[in-house]
Design an enzyme around this catalytic site. Sequence first.
Site, PDB file in Angstrom:
ATOM      1  N   ASN A   1       0.865  -1.180   0.000  1.00  0.00           N
ATOM      2  CA  ASN A   1       0.000   0.000   0.000  1.00  0.00           C
ATOM      3  C   ASN A   1       0.902   1.230   0.000  1.00  0.00           C
ATOM      4  O   ASN A   1       1.503   1.560   1.024  1.00  0.00           O
ATOM      5  CB  ASN A   1      -0.896  -0.046   1.258  1.00  0.00           C
ATOM      6  CG  ASN A   1      -1.723   1.212   1.414  1.00  0.00           C
ATOM      7  OD1 ASN A   1      -1.774   2.062   0.515  1.00  0.00           O
ATOM      8  ND2 ASN A   1      -2.384   1.341   2.561  1.00  0.00           N
ATOM      9  N   TRP A   2       0.981   1.891  -1.149  1.00  0.00           N
ATOM     10  CA  TRP A   2       1.909   3.025  -1.282  1.00  0.00           C
ATOM     11  C   TRP A   2       1.348   4.290  -0.633  1.00  0.00           C
ATOM     12  O   TRP A   2       2.025   5.306  -0.585  1.00  0.00           O
ATOM     13  CB  TRP A   2       2.230   3.277  -2.764  1.00  0.00           C
ATOM     14  CG  TRP A   2       2.926   2.128  -3.453  1.00  0.00           C
ATOM     15  CD1 TRP A   2       3.263   0.910  -2.894  1.00  0.00           C
ATOM     16  CD2 TRP A   2       3.376   2.066  -4.813  1.00  0.00           C
ATOM     17  NE1 TRP A   2       3.882   0.108  -3.825  1.00  0.00           N
ATOM     18  CE2 TRP A   2       3.971   0.794  -5.021  1.00  0.00           C
ATOM     19  CE3 TRP A   2       3.338   2.954  -5.897  1.00  0.00           C
ATOM     20  CZ2 TRP A   2       4.524   0.402  -6.240  1.00  0.00           C
ATOM     21  CZ3 TRP A   2       3.881   2.560  -7.118  1.00  0.00           C
ATOM     22  CH2 TRP A   2       4.466   1.306  -7.283  1.00  0.00           C
ATOM     23  N   LYS A   3       0.106   4.237  -0.200  1.00  0.00           N
ATOM     24  CA  LYS A   3      -0.568   5.399   0.420  1.00  0.00           C
ATOM     25  C   LYS A   3      -0.392   6.631  -0.473  1.00  0.00           C
ATOM     26  O   LYS A   3      -0.389   6.487  -1.696  1.00  0.00           O
ATOM     27  CB  LYS A   3      -0.049   5.612   1.846  1.00  0.00           C
ATOM     28  CG  LYS A   3      -0.162   4.322   2.686  1.00  0.00           C
ATOM     29  CD  LYS A   3       0.020   4.506   4.150  1.00  0.00           C
ATOM     30  CE  LYS A   3      -0.143   3.154   4.851  1.00  0.00           C
ATOM     31  NZ  LYS A   3      -0.005   3.236   6.298  1.00  0.00           N
TER      32      LYS A   3
ATOM     33  N   HIS B   1      -9.530   1.079   5.268  1.00  0.00           N
ATOM     34  CA  HIS B   1      -8.241   1.278   5.935  1.00  0.00           C
ATOM     35  C   HIS B   1      -8.429   2.217   7.127  1.00  0.00           C
ATOM     36  O   HIS B   1      -9.233   3.147   7.070  1.00  0.00           O
ATOM     37  CB  HIS B   1      -7.227   1.871   4.948  1.00  0.00           C
ATOM     38  CG  HIS B   1      -5.824   1.814   5.472  1.00  0.00           C
ATOM     39  ND1 HIS B   1      -5.341   2.718   6.392  1.00  0.00           N
ATOM     40  CD2 HIS B   1      -4.810   0.943   5.234  1.00  0.00           C
ATOM     41  CE1 HIS B   1      -4.090   2.399   6.687  1.00  0.00           C
ATOM     42  NE2 HIS B   1      -3.742   1.329   5.991  1.00  0.00           N
TER      43      HIS B   1
ATOM     44  N   GLU C   1      -6.757   4.594   8.185  1.00  0.00           N
ATOM     45  CA  GLU C   1      -6.533   6.022   7.883  1.00  0.00           C
ATOM     46  C   GLU C   1      -7.782   6.642   7.278  1.00  0.00           C
ATOM     47  O   GLU C   1      -8.072   7.817   7.495  1.00  0.00           O
ATOM     48  CB  GLU C   1      -5.307   6.175   6.974  1.00  0.00           C
ATOM     49  CG  GLU C   1      -4.015   5.922   7.755  1.00  0.00           C
ATOM     50  CD  GLU C   1      -2.868   5.366   6.940  1.00  0.00           C
ATOM     51  OE1 GLU C   1      -2.908   5.419   5.699  1.00  0.00           O
ATOM     52  OE2 GLU C   1      -1.905   4.853   7.572  1.00  0.00           O
TER      53      GLU C   1
ATOM     54  N   GLU D   1      -5.035  -4.962  10.769  1.00  0.00           N
ATOM     55  CA  GLU D   1      -4.010  -3.936  10.942  1.00  0.00           C
ATOM     56  C   GLU D   1      -4.267  -3.198  12.256  1.00  0.00           C
ATOM     57  O   GLU D   1      -5.087  -2.273  12.301  1.00  0.00           O
ATOM     58  CB  GLU D   1      -4.070  -2.922   9.791  1.00  0.00           C
ATOM     59  CG  GLU D   1      -3.816  -3.511   8.427  1.00  0.00           C
ATOM     60  CD  GLU D   1      -3.285  -2.470   7.447  1.00  0.00           C
ATOM     61  OE1 GLU D   1      -2.201  -2.690   6.906  1.00  0.00           O
ATOM     62  OE2 GLU D   1      -3.941  -1.427   7.244  1.00  0.00           O
TER      63      GLU D   1
ATOM     64  N   GLY E   1       2.789   2.376  10.865  1.00  0.00           N
ATOM     65  CA  GLY E   1       3.729   3.482  10.706  1.00  0.00           C
ATOM     66  C   GLY E   1       4.471   3.840  11.978  1.00  0.00           C
ATOM     67  O   GLY E   1       5.104   4.894  12.064  1.00  0.00           O
TER      68      GLY E   1
ATOM     69  N   SER F   1       3.758  -2.059  10.317  1.00  0.00           N
ATOM     70  CA  SER F   1       5.212  -2.099  10.491  1.00  0.00           C
ATOM     71  C   SER F   1       5.826  -3.448  10.121  1.00  0.00           C
ATOM     72  O   SER F   1       6.732  -3.944  10.791  1.00  0.00           O
ATOM     73  CB  SER F   1       5.600  -1.712  11.924  1.00  0.00           C
ATOM     74  OG  SER F   1       5.182  -0.380  12.192  1.00  0.00           O
TER      75      SER F   1
ATOM     76  N   GLY G   1       3.066  -1.100   4.295  1.00  0.00           N
ATOM     77  CA  GLY G   1       3.064   0.328   3.985  1.00  0.00           C
ATOM     78  C   GLY G   1       4.470   0.794   3.649  1.00  0.00           C
ATOM     79  O   GLY G   1       4.973   0.570   2.543  1.00  0.00           O
TER      80      GLY G   1
HETATM   81  P1  13P Z   1       3.240   0.459   7.672  1.00  0.00           P
HETATM   82  O1  13P Z   1       3.784  -0.829   7.094  1.00  0.00           O
HETATM   83  O2  13P Z   1       3.946   1.681   7.180  1.00  0.00           O
HETATM   84  O3  13P Z   1       3.142   0.379   9.176  1.00  0.00           O
HETATM   85  O4  13P Z   1       1.728   0.606   7.139  1.00  0.00           O
HETATM   86  C1  13P Z   1       0.843  -0.459   7.267  1.00  0.00           C
HETATM   87  C2  13P Z   1      -0.396  -0.142   6.522  1.00  0.00           C
HETATM   88  O5  13P Z   1      -1.165   0.706   6.915  1.00  0.00           O
HETATM   89  C3  13P Z   1      -0.661  -0.888   5.274  1.00  0.00           C
HETATM   90  O6  13P Z   1      -1.954  -0.657   4.816  1.00  0.00           O
END
Ligand code: 13P
Length: 260
Positions: free
Chosen positions: A11-13, A97, A99, A169, A175, A215, A236
Site C-alpha cells: 500500500n503506497w498510500k 483502511h 486512515e 491492521e 507506521g 510495520s 506500507g
Molecule cells: P506500515 O507498514 O507503514 O506500518 O503501514 C501499514 C499499513 O497501513 C498498510 O496498509
Amino acid sequence: MRKSLPFIAGNWKMHKNIPEAVKLAQEIKDKSLPLTSGTLVLIPPFPALYPVYQVIQETPLKLGAQNVFWEKEGAYTGEVSPAMLEAAGCQYVIIGHSERRQYFKETDEDINKKIKAVLQTQLNPIFCLGESLETRQAGQTLEIIRQQLEKGLRSLQSEDIRRIIIAYEPIWAIGTGMTATPAQAQEVHAFIRDFIAQNYGNSTAEYVIILYGGSVKPNNAFSLMREKDIDGALVGGASLKADSFLEIFQEALKAYEEKK
Ligand code: 13P
C-alpha cells in the site's frame, strides 16, 4: 484451501507521482521475475494506477487501488467507481483502511456498502480492520474486531466472503515501528478465521486469506508469516522500495514453505 500464498500487497498510500510510481513498478518487475508462487500486489495512488498497470500487464504482478465509492456513476465529485478501477487494470481494492476511518470518518456501514458494490464487479476487496491502542489496553480487542466483522460483512453470503481478503491492521502498529508480536497477531487472525467458520462454514474459513499489516519489515516478516493463520502482509512504508518489499516477499515464501 487458500490459493497462491503468500499474499503480499504494498500500500503506497499518498506517495509517488506518476514517473516515480512507474520507476518503482519497473524495479519490482525486474527484480521479482520469474514469479512462480505467491501473489504480489502493487497499490499506488489513483493517478498512477493505469501507468503502473502498463508496466506490469502480462506479468504475474497484480494491481490494486486504495479506495472506492459504492455508486456506479453520477454527481459524486472526487469519487471513483468500482468499474473505473477495473478499467484501469485493478484486481483488488483496499476498503476500510484505518486512515480512511480516522481522517475521512468512514463508518462500518460505509465500508459494508463499498464491499457490496465491489462484489458486483470482478474486483476483490481487501477489507481492513483493527483496534486502537486504547482498545487493546482496555482488553477489548477481540470484541471490537467482532463488531467490525459483523458490520463490515453484514448480509453477505459465503460465496462473497471467499472473494474478500481480510487485513488485520492494529492501528497502534501502523507506521510506528511497533509491530504486533507473532502471538498477538496470530490470536486475532485465529479469532477472525473462527468468526468466518461460525458464520459461513469451515470450508469458507479455510479459503479466506487473512493478512497482517502494521510495520511489517524484512526482519520481522518471517516470524509473523510463520504463524498458522497469517497468510501474508499488507505493507506500507517498506513497500516503497523494491528491495525491502521483495525481501518481505522472500521471507514470506520461506515461512510458507515451512508451514506447508
Ligand atoms: P506500515 O507498514 O507503514 O506500518 O503501514 C501499514 C499499513 O497501513 C498498510 O496498509
